[in-house]
Motif scaffolding. Structure first.
Motif, PDB file in Angstrom:
ATOM      1  N   LYS A   1       0.817  -1.215   0.000  1.00 19.60           N
ATOM      2  CA  LYS A   1       0.000   0.000   0.000  1.00 19.60           C
ATOM      3  C   LYS A   1       0.852   1.267   0.000  1.00 19.60           C
ATOM      4  N   CYS A   2       1.947   1.258   0.754  1.00 17.09           N
ATOM      5  CA  CYS A   2       2.735   2.491   0.948  1.00 17.09           C
ATOM      6  C   CYS A   2       3.865   2.652  -0.060  1.00 17.09           C
ATOM      7  N   LEU A   3       4.392   1.540  -0.585  1.00 11.55           N
ATOM      8  CA  LEU A   3       5.519   1.626  -1.514  1.00 11.55           C
ATOM      9  C   LEU A   3       5.245   0.962  -2.854  1.00 11.55           C
ATOM     10  N   ALA A   4       4.082   0.318  -2.987  1.00 14.84           N
ATOM     11  CA  ALA A   4       3.785  -0.473  -4.186  1.00 14.84           C
ATOM     12  C   ALA A   4       4.850  -1.548  -4.401  1.00 14.84           C
ATOM     13  N   VAL A   5       5.321  -2.154  -3.291  1.00 15.93           N
ATOM     14  CA  VAL A   5       6.333  -3.208  -3.328  1.00 15.93           C
ATOM     15  C   VAL A   5       5.679  -4.534  -2.967  1.00 15.93           C
ATOM     16  N   ASP A   6       5.945  -5.560  -3.762  1.00 12.86           N
ATOM     17  CA  ASP A   6       5.435  -6.908  -3.501  1.00 12.86           C
ATOM     18  C   ASP A   6       6.531  -7.717  -2.816  1.00 12.86           C
ATOM     19  N   LEU A   7       6.305  -8.085  -1.563  1.00 15.15           N
ATOM     20  CA  LEU A   7       7.305  -8.850  -0.806  1.00 15.15           C
ATOM     21  C   LEU A   7       7.206 -10.354  -1.053  1.00 15.15           C
ATOM     22  N   GLY A   8       6.324 -10.773  -1.941  1.00 17.77           N
ATOM     23  CA  GLY A   8       6.223 -12.203  -2.236  1.00 17.77           C
ATOM     24  C   GLY A   8       5.110 -12.861  -1.454  1.00 17.77           C
ATOM     25  N   SER A   9       4.767 -14.063  -1.873  1.00 18.20           N
ATOM     26  CA  SER A   9       3.598 -14.746  -1.310  1.00 18.20           C
ATOM     27  C   SER A   9       3.894 -15.412   0.020  1.00 18.20           C
ATOM     28  N   LYS A  10       5.138 -15.807   0.256  1.00 16.53           N
ATOM     29  CA  LYS A  10       5.458 -16.506   1.505  1.00 16.53           C
ATOM     30  C   LYS A  10       6.894 -16.189   1.901  1.00 16.53           C
ATOM     31  N   PHE A  11       7.083 -15.705   3.116  1.00 13.48           N
ATOM     32  CA  PHE A  11       8.429 -15.388   3.584  1.00 13.48           C
ATOM     33  C   PHE A  11       9.158 -16.683   3.946  1.00 13.48           C
ATOM     34  N   PRO A  12      10.432 -16.804   3.568  1.00 13.46           N
ATOM     35  CA  PRO A  12      11.191 -17.992   3.978  1.00 13.46           C
ATOM     36  C   PRO A  12      11.399 -18.027   5.485  1.00 13.46           C
ATOM     37  N   VAL A  13      11.638 -19.231   5.995  1.00  9.37           N
ATOM     38  CA  VAL A  13      11.834 -19.442   7.441  1.00  9.37           C
ATOM     39  C   VAL A  13      13.174 -20.128   7.654  1.00  9.37           C
ATOM     40  N   MET A  14      13.940 -19.652   8.642  1.00 11.18           N
ATOM     41  CA  MET A  14      15.242 -20.220   8.960  1.00 11.18           C
ATOM     42  C   MET A  14      15.368 -20.333  10.476  1.00 11.18           C
ATOM     43  N   ASP A  15      15.863 -21.456  10.958  1.00  9.80           N
ATOM     44  CA  ASP A  15      16.031 -21.553  12.403  1.00  9.80           C
ATOM     45  C   ASP A  15      17.299 -20.818  12.845  1.00  9.80           C
ATOM     46  N   TYR A  16      17.309 -20.475  14.108  1.00 10.69           N
ATOM     47  CA  TYR A  16      18.400 -19.688  14.689  1.00 10.69           C
ATOM     48  C   TYR A  16      19.757 -20.348  14.485  1.00 10.69           C
ATOM     49  N   ALA A  17      19.820 -21.663  14.685  1.00  8.52           N
ATOM     50  CA  ALA A  17      21.099 -22.374  14.570  1.00  8.52           C
ATOM     51  C   ALA A  17      21.663 -22.255  13.159  1.00  8.52           C
ATOM     52  N   THR A  18      20.802 -22.358  12.155  1.00  8.19           N
ATOM     53  CA  THR A  18      21.255 -22.221  10.772  1.00  8.19           C
ATOM     54  C   THR A  18      21.725 -20.806  10.489  1.00  8.19           C
ATOM     55  N   ALA A  19      20.982 -19.816  10.979  1.00  9.29           N
ATOM     56  CA  ALA A  19      21.354 -18.415  10.759  1.00  9.29           C
ATOM     57  C   ALA A  19      22.727 -18.112  11.344  1.00  9.29           C
ATOM     58  N   MET A  20      22.957 -18.573  12.560  1.00  7.35           N
ATOM     59  CA  MET A  20      24.252 -18.322  13.192  1.00  7.35           C
ATOM     60  C   MET A  20      25.347 -19.134  12.518  1.00  7.35           C
ATOM     61  N   GLY A  21      25.024 -20.367  12.115  1.00  8.91           N
ATOM     62  CA  GLY A  21      26.026 -21.223  11.488  1.00  8.91           C
ATOM     63  C   GLY A  21      26.474 -20.719  10.135  1.00  8.91           C
ATOM     64  N   MET A  22      25.546 -20.209   9.334  1.00  3.43           N
ATOM     65  CA  MET A  22      25.876 -19.811   7.974  1.00  3.43           C
ATOM     66  C   MET A  22      26.229 -18.332   7.817  1.00  3.43           C
ATOM     67  N   TYR A  23      25.695 -17.497   8.742  1.00  2.00           N
ATOM     68  CA  TYR A  23      25.852 -16.058   8.563  1.00  2.00           C
ATOM     69  C   TYR A  23      26.390 -15.333   9.794  1.00  2.00           C
ATOM     70  N   GLY A  24      26.493 -16.039  10.914  1.00  2.00           N
ATOM     71  CA  GLY A  24      27.022 -15.415  12.132  1.00  2.00           C
ATOM     72  C   GLY A  24      26.103 -14.382  12.723  1.00  2.00           C
ATOM     73  N   SER A  25      24.832 -14.379  12.351  1.00  2.92           N
ATOM     74  CA  SER A  25      23.903 -13.360  12.813  1.00  2.92           C
ATOM     75  C   SER A  25      22.510 -13.945  12.893  1.00  2.92           C
ATOM     76  N   ASP A  26      21.722 -13.478  13.894  1.00  2.00           N
ATOM     77  CA  ASP A  26      20.325 -13.910  13.967  1.00  2.00           C
ATOM     78  C   ASP A  26      19.416 -12.985  13.165  1.00  2.00           C
ATOM     79  N   LYS A  27      20.020 -12.023  12.457  1.00  2.00           N
ATOM     80  CA  LYS A  27      19.252 -11.177  11.534  1.00  2.00           C
ATOM     81  C   LYS A  27      20.057 -11.015  10.235  1.00  2.00           C
ATOM     82  N   PRO A  28      20.280 -12.120   9.531  1.00  2.00           N
ATOM     83  CA  PRO A  28      21.146 -12.084   8.350  1.00  2.00           C
ATOM     84  C   PRO A  28      20.558 -11.271   7.206  1.00  2.00           C
TER      85      PRO A  28
END
Length: 601
Positions: free
Chosen positions: A261-288
C-alpha cells in the motif's frame, strides 16, 4: 472564510484560469530584472508565483520578501510560457500570477538553506523545526503516518482492540536499564518508564480481550546506535488461542500489506523461514542480510590438528569456532582492501584476518597464495577447497576465535564485502527486499562472569513442546517458541508464544536463579493472574521507527522521528536533559552527588 483554496503542491492545470488563494513559505525568490518569481512551498510541494511590476503594490511587497517568509498569495492560475515547464513538480505546468501578496510573518535569515544536502546532523537537530520543513523530512513523516494508518486499518479489520497501557509502571528486569521516575507522593520510591508493554498485554489476554494492539512509546536507557533511540515507537500486538504459525502468518500479511500500500512493493507470497542455529552457522547473525550472496563454511573440525596455532587453538577451545568465507573473484582484491578489512574485523574483537588466494586449485598448495599455507597440511588445504567450493580467482577469509567473536567479526565482514563496490560489481549483492523469519531461538544464554543463565528474549517466553524438563536439567538445550521477522539485515519485529501456566513460569524463574520470593516481589501481579485460567497466548512487537527507516531509505531512524535524541541521548533543540532547581529536587526527596560536568554533544 478559509485562508487558502488549494495547497501549493496540489495547484495544477485543473485550476487553470481560476483565482486561487495559497499559503506557505518562500522557498526561494528570483528577481529577473522586472519580474520577480517566488517558489512558494507548503507540505504538498512547490508552486511558482509570478509578481509583475504592473501590480505595483504586489511588486513592492515581493521586493522585500526573503527565504522562509510566511505568505498568503491570491492570484490567477495560468500556463507557464513554452519551454519553462518543470516536469519535476506536480505544479510544473502552471504558475500563479500574483494579485494580492500578504506577508503573514517575516523570517530572520535561516541558519542554512533548506536544499543544502551537506548539513551536519548537529546543525539539523539543533534547528530541527527548520530541518522538518525540508521536503525529504516532510515525506518521511508522511510515510510514517501512512504506515501507521495501514496498520490500524488492518488490525481493526481483524478485531484487534487498541488499548493503552501505563507509562508509569514498576521497574522489572527486561534486559536494558530502566528510565526511573521518582515519586513525590511516595518518598523514596520510583516508577519506571516501560521498556515494552509486555506484562500488561499478557494481563489483557488473561482479562479476555483476545486481540490487543497499541502503537506506543517504549523507553530503554542503553547505549545508542544508528538504529536505536532512548524512546522509540512499537507496534505492540497480542492474541489468544492462536498457534505460533497462525500468529506469524497474520503479521506477515500485515507487513506485506504495508509495503504494497505504501511503496507499491510486492514482498512475495510466503516469507522464507530459517532456524536460529542455521542463521548463526551460515551467517554469524540472527538477523542475516539475505541480499548478500556469501555464507560461512564450517572448518572447526578440519583445523583441530594443523600446525597453525591460531586455527588449532580455536578449533580445540571450548566454545571456539573456525570458519571460512569464500569470496568469488576476491583474488582480484588489492592488498590495501584486504588490509582495510583486517582493521575492520578488529572492531569486533578479531585479532587478525587470515586469507588464502586461490590461483590454481589443481596445483595443490603451490596454487594457493597466503602466509598461512605453510602451516596447514595438505589434507586440511584440500578440505578447505572442497568444503568452500573455491574456484580459481577466489579469496577465502578465515575467522578463528571464540564463537561470538567469529560470528560478530566474520558476519560483519560478510555484509561489508557484499555491500562494497566490489561486491555489487561482482554479483555478490541483490538490491531487492529479502524478508526472513528466524525461529527456534535458544531460551537462555549463559553468562560466565556471573555464572548464571539469562533469558535470550524475556523470561515470559514459552519453551517448545517437550522442552519443559530441560528448564531444570539442562537450560542450555531449551528452545523457545520465539520468532523474529528480519528484512535486509534489520530486525523488524520479534515475538513469542508466552507462558500461560504458573508452574512453567516458576520453572523458568528457577532456571534464571530468580527465587520464589523475588519472583513474587517483581512479578507477583502476573503470577497471580496466571492462576485464573490464563489462555494460551502470544504476540509480536514491531519497531515502527525501523520499518519506516527502511521504507524511506533513510540512513538513521533519527530521520523518521520528528524530534529525536542524539547518540548521547540529548535533544539539541530543547537542550534536554537539563538541570532542575533545588526546590524540585527537595519535593522529590532527592539529593545529587557531585558529578563531572555534562559534555554537550
Amino acid at each position: 472564510m478559509s485562508m487558502r483554496t488549494h495547497y501549493c503542491g496540489q495547484t495544477t492545470e485543473a485550476a487553470l484560469n481560476q483565482t486561487v488563494s495559497l499559503c506557505g513559505w518562500v522557498h526561494r525568490r528570483r528577481d529577473h530584472g522586472g519580474v520577480i518569481f517566488i517558489d512558494l512551498r507548503d507540505r504538498e510541494g512547490l508552486v511558482q508565483i509570478v509578481c509583475n511590476p504592473e501590480q505595483a503594490e504586489v511588486f513592492a511587497a515581493a521586493e522585500h520578501v526573503r527565504n522562509e517568509f510566511c505568505l498568503r498569495v491570491t492570484g490567477l492560475v495560468q500556463n507557464r510560457p513554452e519551454g519553462t515547464v518543470n516536469a519535476n513538480l506536480n505544479s510544473g505546468k502552471i504558475e500563479v500570477l500574483c494579485q494580492v501578496l500578504e506577508v503573514l510573518n517575516p523570517s530572520v535569515t535561516p541558519p542554512f538553506q533548506l536544499d543544502d544536502e551537506n548539513l551536519s546532523e548537529t546543525t539539523r537537530l539543533t534547528h530541527r523545526v527548520l530541518d522538518l520543513r525540508r521536503p525529504q523530512m516532510q515525506n518521511n513523516l508522511k510515510l510514517r503516518h501512512r504506515v501507521t494508518m495501514e496498520v490500524r486499518r488492518y488490525l481493526d479489520d481483524l478485531g484487534f482492540i487498541d488499548i493503552e497501557t501505563p507509562m508509569l509502571t514498576k521497574s522489572t528486569p527486561e534486559g536494558a536499564r530502566d528510565y526511573l521516575v521518582p515519586s513525590r507522593v511516595n518518598a523514596g520510591q520510583f516508577f519506571a518508564l516501560p521498556q515494552s508493554p509486555q506484562l500488561f498485554k499478557q494481563l489483557l489476554m488473561v482479562a479476555n480481550f483476545d486481540r490487543y494492539y497499541q502503537i506506543t512509546k517504549c523507553f530503554r536507557d542503553e547505549d545508542l546506535r544508528a538504529d536505536r533511540q532512548p524512546e522509540f515507537t512499537q507496534i505492540d500486538c497480542e492474541t489468544s488461542f492462536l498457534s505460533e504459525q497462525e500468529i506469524r502468518d497474520l503479521f506477515e500479511d500485515m507487513i506485506r500489506l504495508i509495503f504494497n500500500k505504501c511503496l507499491a512493493v510486492d514482498l512475495g507470497s510466503k516469507f522464507p523461514v530459517m532456524d536460529y542455529a542455521t542463521a548463526m552457522g551460515m551467517y554469524g547473525s540472527d538477523k542475516p542480510d539475505m541480499r548478500v550472496k556469501l555464507a560461512f563454511t564450517e572448518l572447526t573440525a578440519v583445523m583441530k590438528d594443523v600446525d597453525f596455532k591460531v586455527f588449532a587453538g580455536a578449533a580445540n577451545m571450548v566454545g571456539g569456532r573456525v570458519v571460512g568465507l569464500r569470496v568469488p573473484g576476491g583474488g582480484a582484491m588489492p592488498r590495501s582492501e584486504i588490509d582495510a578489512y583486517t582493521q575492520f574485523v578488529g572492531i569486533y574483537g578479531a585479532r587478525g584476518l587470515a586469507y588464502i588466494k586461490v590461483n590454481d586449485k589443481a596445483a595443490g598448495r603451490e596454487g594457493l597464495q597466503s602466509p598461512i599455507v605453510k602451516n596447514l597440511h595438505d589434507a586440511a588445504l584440500a578440505q578447505i577447497i572442497e568444503l568452500t567450493g573455491a574456484e580459481n580467482g577466489d579469496l577465502i577469509f578465515f575467522g578463528a576465535d571464540k564463537a561470538k567473536i567469529v560470528n560478530d567479526a566474520i558476519g560483519a565482514l560478510r555484509v561489508k564485502i557484499g555491500h562494497s563496490e566490489f561486491g555489487k560489481a561482482n554479483g555478490l549483492f541483490d538490491n531487492v527486499w529479502k524478508p526472513l523469519w528466524v525461529v527456534d531461538f535458544p531460551m537462555f544464554e549463559y553468562d560466565e562472569d556471573s555464572a548464571r543463565w539469562f533469558a535470550c528474549h524475556h523470561p515470559f517466553t514459552a519453551p517448545k513442546d517437550g522442552h519443559e524438563d530441560y528448564l531444570e536439567t539442562d537450560p542450555g538445550k531449551c528452545i523457545a517458541k520465539a520468532y523474529d521477522l528480519v528484512l535486509n539485515g534489520w530486525e523488524m519485529g520479534g515475538g513469542s508464544i508466552r507462558i500461560h501456566r504458573a508452574d512453567v513460569q516458576s520453572k523458568v524463574f528457577r532456571a534464571l536463579n530468580i527465587q520464589a520470593e523475588e519472583a513474587q516481589q517483581k512479578f507477583g501481579f502476573l503470577l497471580d493472574a496466571l492462576q485464573y485460567g490464563a489462555p494460551p497466548h502470544g504476540g509480536l512487537a514491531f519497531g515502527l521507527d525501523r520499518i519506516v527507516t527502511m521504507m524511506a531509505g533513510a540512513e538513521s531512524i533519527r530521520d523518521v522521528i520528528a524530534f529525536p535524541k542524539t547518540q548521547r541521548a540529548q535533544c539539541l533543540l530543547t537542550e534536554a536533559p537539563s538541570s532542575v532547581d533545588e526546590k524540585q529536587l527537595r519535593e522529590l526527596h532527592i539529593r545529587l552527588r557531585t558529578t563531572e560536568p555534562v559534555v554537550k554533544a
